[in-house]
Design a protein around this motif. Structure first.
Motif, PDB file in Angstrom:
ATOM      1  N   GLY A 101      19.619 -32.172 -22.708  1.00 49.80           N
ATOM      2  CA  GLY A 101      18.717 -32.656 -23.742  1.00 49.80           C
ATOM      3  C   GLY A 101      18.106 -31.463 -23.478  1.00 49.80           C
ATOM      4  N   GLU A 102      17.711 -30.461 -24.292  1.00 47.78           N
ATOM      5  CA  GLU A 102      16.032 -30.027 -24.387  1.00 47.78           C
ATOM      6  C   GLU A 102      15.215 -30.864 -24.390  1.00 47.78           C
ATOM      7  N   GLY A 103      14.169 -29.793 -23.414  1.00 47.34           N
ATOM      8  CA  GLY A 103      13.182 -30.650 -23.706  1.00 47.34           C
ATOM      9  C   GLY A 103      13.155 -32.071 -23.006  1.00 47.34           C
ATOM     10  N   MET A 104      13.625 -33.296 -22.463  1.00 47.05           N
ATOM     11  CA  MET A 104      14.222 -34.217 -21.980  1.00 47.05           C
ATOM     12  C   MET A 104      14.212 -33.402 -20.494  1.00 47.05           C
ATOM     13  N   PRO A 105      13.485 -34.856 -19.112  1.00 45.20           N
ATOM     14  CA  PRO A 105      13.498 -34.460 -18.075  1.00 45.20           C
ATOM     15  C   PRO A 105      14.541 -34.814 -17.423  1.00 45.20           C
ATOM     16  N   ASN A 106      14.679 -34.897 -15.842  1.00 45.96           N
ATOM     17  CA  ASN A 106      15.287 -34.349 -15.309  1.00 45.96           C
ATOM     18  C   ASN A 106      16.003 -36.106 -14.766  1.00 45.96           C
ATOM     19  N   MET A 107      16.128 -36.232 -14.832  1.00 44.60           N
ATOM     20  CA  MET A 107      16.473 -38.264 -14.403  1.00 44.60           C
ATOM     21  C   MET A 107      17.920 -37.643 -12.922  1.00 44.60           C
ATOM     22  N   LEU A 108      16.724 -38.478 -11.945  1.00 43.85           N
ATOM     23  CA  LEU A 108      17.480 -37.557 -10.377  1.00 43.85           C
ATOM     24  C   LEU A 108      18.022 -39.226 -10.443  1.00 43.85           C
ATOM     25  N   GLY A 109      17.766 -40.354 -10.490  1.00 39.41           N
ATOM     26  CA  GLY A 109      18.164 -41.500  -9.981  1.00 39.41           C
ATOM     27  C   GLY A 109      17.555 -42.817  -9.505  1.00 39.41           C
ATOM     28  N   ASP A 110      18.254 -43.192  -9.094  1.00 39.74           N
ATOM     29  CA  ASP A 110      17.142 -44.455  -8.417  1.00 39.74           C
ATOM     30  C   ASP A 110      17.391 -44.556  -6.515  1.00 39.74           C
ATOM     31  N   ILE A 111      16.631 -44.748  -6.077  1.00 36.06           N
ATOM     32  CA  ILE A 111      16.743 -45.836  -4.943  1.00 36.06           C
ATOM     33  C   ILE A 111      16.200 -46.331  -4.381  1.00 36.06           C
ATOM     34  N   ILE A 112      16.767 -47.319  -3.648  1.00 40.51           N
ATOM     35  CA  ILE A 112      16.441 -49.001  -3.633  1.00 40.51           C
ATOM     36  C   ILE A 112      16.141 -48.951  -1.801  1.00 40.51           C
ATOM     37  N   ILE A 113      15.062 -50.026  -1.670  1.00 37.55           N
ATOM     38  CA  ILE A 113      15.446 -49.519  -0.213  1.00 37.55           C
ATOM     39  C   ILE A 113      14.377 -50.998   0.854  1.00 37.55           C
ATOM     40  N   SER A 114      15.065 -50.982   1.822  1.00 35.41           N
ATOM     41  CA  SER A 114      14.864 -52.768   2.394  1.00 35.41           C
ATOM     42  C   SER A 114      14.276 -52.957   3.434  1.00 35.41           C
ATOM     43  N   GLN A 170      26.698 -56.116   3.150  1.00 34.60           N
ATOM     44  CA  GLN A 170      26.098 -56.251   4.079  1.00 34.60           C
ATOM     45  C   GLN A 170      25.164 -55.610   3.406  1.00 34.60           C
ATOM     46  N   PRO A 171      24.036 -55.740   4.565  1.00 32.52           N
ATOM     47  CA  PRO A 171      22.861 -55.762   4.004  1.00 32.52           C
ATOM     48  C   PRO A 171      22.897 -54.020   4.824  1.00 32.52           C
ATOM     49  N   THR A 172      21.692 -52.820   4.067  1.00 37.09           N
ATOM     50  CA  THR A 172      21.408 -51.821   4.733  1.00 37.09           C
ATOM     51  C   THR A 172      20.331 -51.311   3.818  1.00 37.09           C
ATOM     52  N   ASP A 173      19.364 -49.669   4.745  1.00 38.30           N
ATOM     53  CA  ASP A 173      18.252 -49.939   4.525  1.00 38.30           C
ATOM     54  C   ASP A 173      18.010 -49.404   3.413  1.00 38.30           C
TER      55      ASP A 173
END
Length: 156
Positions: free
Chosen positions: A84-97, A63-66
Motif C-alpha cells: 500500500g502506498e504510504g504504508m510502512p514496511n512491516m518487516l515482522g516479529d523477532i522472539i528472543i529467549s 525444543q527451546p531456541t535462542d
C-alpha cells in the motif's frame, strides 16, 4: 528512514539500558542494510517455555531456541505482493529467549549485552531475508552480523 519498534519484555527482566540497546541495534542494522522509508519491527522477549512452545507450533521443533524470526515480507511462490502506498514496511516479529541470552553469554564468555545485541541483529537479518542453511549463507550472515556489531561498537 523512520523505524518503529514494538518492544515487549514478557519476562520483565531487561533494564531500560538493555532495551535501548536493542532499539539502537535495530536502527543500526536498518542503516547498514540501507533500508528506506518507514519500517516497523516487533521484538518480544520471552522465557524458555514460551519460546519452546512457539518453536514447536511454528517450526515443528519441540525444543527451546535462542531467537525466532517471522518475516512478513517472505512470499510463497504464486503469492501476490500487496504493497500500500504510504504504508510502512512491516518487516515482522523477532522472539528472543532471555534465558538463552544469559546461558550463551556465559558459554561464549562475553557480556549479556553482547549476546543480546548478537541475537537482536541476527533476528533482524532473518527478517531481511538472510539465512544460514548452507555454509555460504552462514558465512555471509555472520559476517554481516559482526560488521553491524563492530560498527555499533559492541565487540566481544
Amino acid at each position: 528512514m523512520n523505524v518503529t519498534i514494538d518492544l515487549v519484555d514478557e519476562t520483565e527482566s531487561l533494564n531500560k539500558k538493555q532495551l535501548e540497546l536493542v532499539q539502537q541495534l535495530i536502527v543500526k542494522t536498518a542503516e547498514v542494510e540501507s533500508l528506506k522509508g518507514d519500517i516497523e519491527v516487533s521484538i518480544t522477549f520471552v522465557n524458555e517455555e514460551q519460546i519452546q512452545q512457539i518453536n514447536a507450533e511454528y517450526r515443528n521443533k519441540n525444543q527451546p531456541t535462542d531467537v525466532i524470526s517471522f518475516a512478513l515480507n517472505d512470499q510463497i511462490d504464486g503469492e501476490v505482493n500487496v504493497v500500500g502506498e504510504g504504508m510502512p514496511n512491516m518487516l515482522g516479529d523477532i522472539i528472543i529467549s532471555v534465558p538463552h541470552i544469559k546461558r550463551q553469554a556465559e558459554e561464549y564468555k562475553h557480556t549479556f549485552e553482547r549476546e543480546l545485541g548478537f541475537l537482536t541483529v541476527h533476528g533482524m537479518l532473518h527478517l531481511l531475508g538472510f539465512d544460514h542453511k548452507t555454509e555460504a549463507e552462514e558465512k555471509e550472515m555472520f559476517s554481516r552480523q559482526e560488521n553491524i556489531l563492530m560498527q555499533y561498537g559492541l565487540t566481544r
